[in-house]
Design an enzyme around this catalytic site. Structure first.
Site, PDB file in Angstrom:
ATOM      1  N   LYS A 231       1.098  -0.929   0.394  1.00 33.86           N
ATOM      2  CA  LYS A 231      -0.250   0.048   0.252  1.00 33.86           C
ATOM      3  C   LYS A 231       0.997   1.289  -0.070  1.00 33.86           C
ATOM      4  CE  LYS A 231      -4.509   1.014   2.096  1.00 33.86           C
ATOM      5  NZ  LYS A 231      -4.997   0.470   4.009  1.00 33.86           N
TER       6      LYS A 231
HETATM    7  O1  G3P Z   1      -8.214   1.821   4.294  1.00 31.93           O
HETATM    8  C1  G3P Z   1      -8.029   3.321   5.310  1.00 31.93           C
HETATM    9  C2  G3P Z   1      -9.130   3.706   5.350  1.00 31.93           C
HETATM   10  O2  G3P Z   1     -10.305   2.629   4.482  1.00 31.93           O
HETATM   11  C3  G3P Z   1      -9.215   4.498   6.821  1.00 31.93           C
HETATM   12  O3  G3P Z   1     -10.864   5.198   6.783  1.00 31.93           O
HETATM   13  O4  G3P Z   1     -12.433   5.559   8.463  1.00 31.93           O
HETATM   14  O5  G3P Z   1      -9.871   6.108   9.449  1.00 31.93           O
HETATM   15  O6  G3P Z   1     -11.069   6.872   7.173  1.00 31.93           O
HETATM   16  P1  G3P Z   1     -10.787   5.438   8.259  1.00 31.93           P
END
Ligand code: G3P
Length: 226
Positions: free
Chosen positions: A86
């Site tokens: 990633k």
């Molecule tokens: O995979 C990373 C992403 O899904 C992060 O989500 O909830 O931290 O904005 P969030």
């Protein structure tokens, strides 16, 4: 649309994998910090995740220069065949993606918030691109609309840049916060939604299912007493 689990928590991954519907896992430094992970254990932890899920597992490179990201990417990819590296959407990340993709290493380009970013990720050879939905909502903008534009823009073209296997780039709807986001991502045509464990559980549940189950249980009780 496929479901990935967005967590570094092994117990959640094992449980969700047992449901038979999870096709991959995505992690990031925040999710790894949340489970109390350490830098020294990170490769082993990714290996443990890779062993319990039959599908791609995204592990994030944290370097800021292309050389650092390329070195980390190679190390991460060596952990297991199902590791996907990633990499954040930025100039150094694009350059590193080009090199890693040429070596047959799959890249998930993350922190993507616009159509031009997604197109550049595809052109640099990324296997996946991850538009973040919820973080747009956090700043009072429409994350689903942005996701929709990215899916449409990528659908306009055939990308032959994604390494030796010629696989088309797939869109991972990320930063998913609700079952409603999952519904919208599927209707838009996102290839994958990566969802936290609690959201995945909410996707299984429905109040009418619960009501129906309670009614069946009550009626079966009557039948049992007859
Ligand atoms: O995979 C990373 C992403 O899904 C992060 O989500 O909830 O931290 O904005 P969030």
């Amino acid at each position: 649309m496929k479901f990935f689990l967005d967590t570094a928590d092994l117990a959640q991954i094992e449980e969700a994998a047992s449901w038979g519907a999870v096709a991959g896992v995505t992690t990031n430094p925040t999710l790894y910090a949340r489970i109390g992970g350490t830098v020294s254990d990170f490769p082993k932890h990714i290996a443990r995740i890779c062993a319990c899920i039959d599908g791609p597992v995204s592990a994030e490179a944290v370097g800021s220069t292309r050389d650092e990201i390329i070195r980390e990417g190679r190390e991460l990819a060596a952990i297991a065949p199902n590791v996907v590296v990633k990499i954040p959407t930025m100039i150094e990340g694009l350059a590193a993606t080009r090199v890693l993709a040429n070596e047959g290493i799959r890249v998930n380009m993350t922190l993507c918030f616009s159509v031009p970013q997604a197109l550049l990720a595809a052109r640099s050879g990324a296997r996946y691109v991850s538009p973040f939905v919820g973080r747009f909502d956090d700043i009072a903008e429409d994350g689903i609309e942005q996701l929709s534009s990215i899916v449409d823009a990528l659908d306009n073209y055939v990308f032959a840049e994604g390494g030796p296997n010629g696989e088309e780039i797939e869109v991972i709807a990320a930063s998913i916060r609700s079952a409603q986001h999952v519904t919208q991502a599927a209707l838009i045509g996102a290839d994958i939604a990566t969802v936290p464990f609690d959201v995945l559980k909410k996707c299984v549940e429905h109040p009418l299912t619960a009501r129906g189950l309670a009614a069946f249980a009550k009626d079966w009780e009557k039948v049992s007493q007859a």
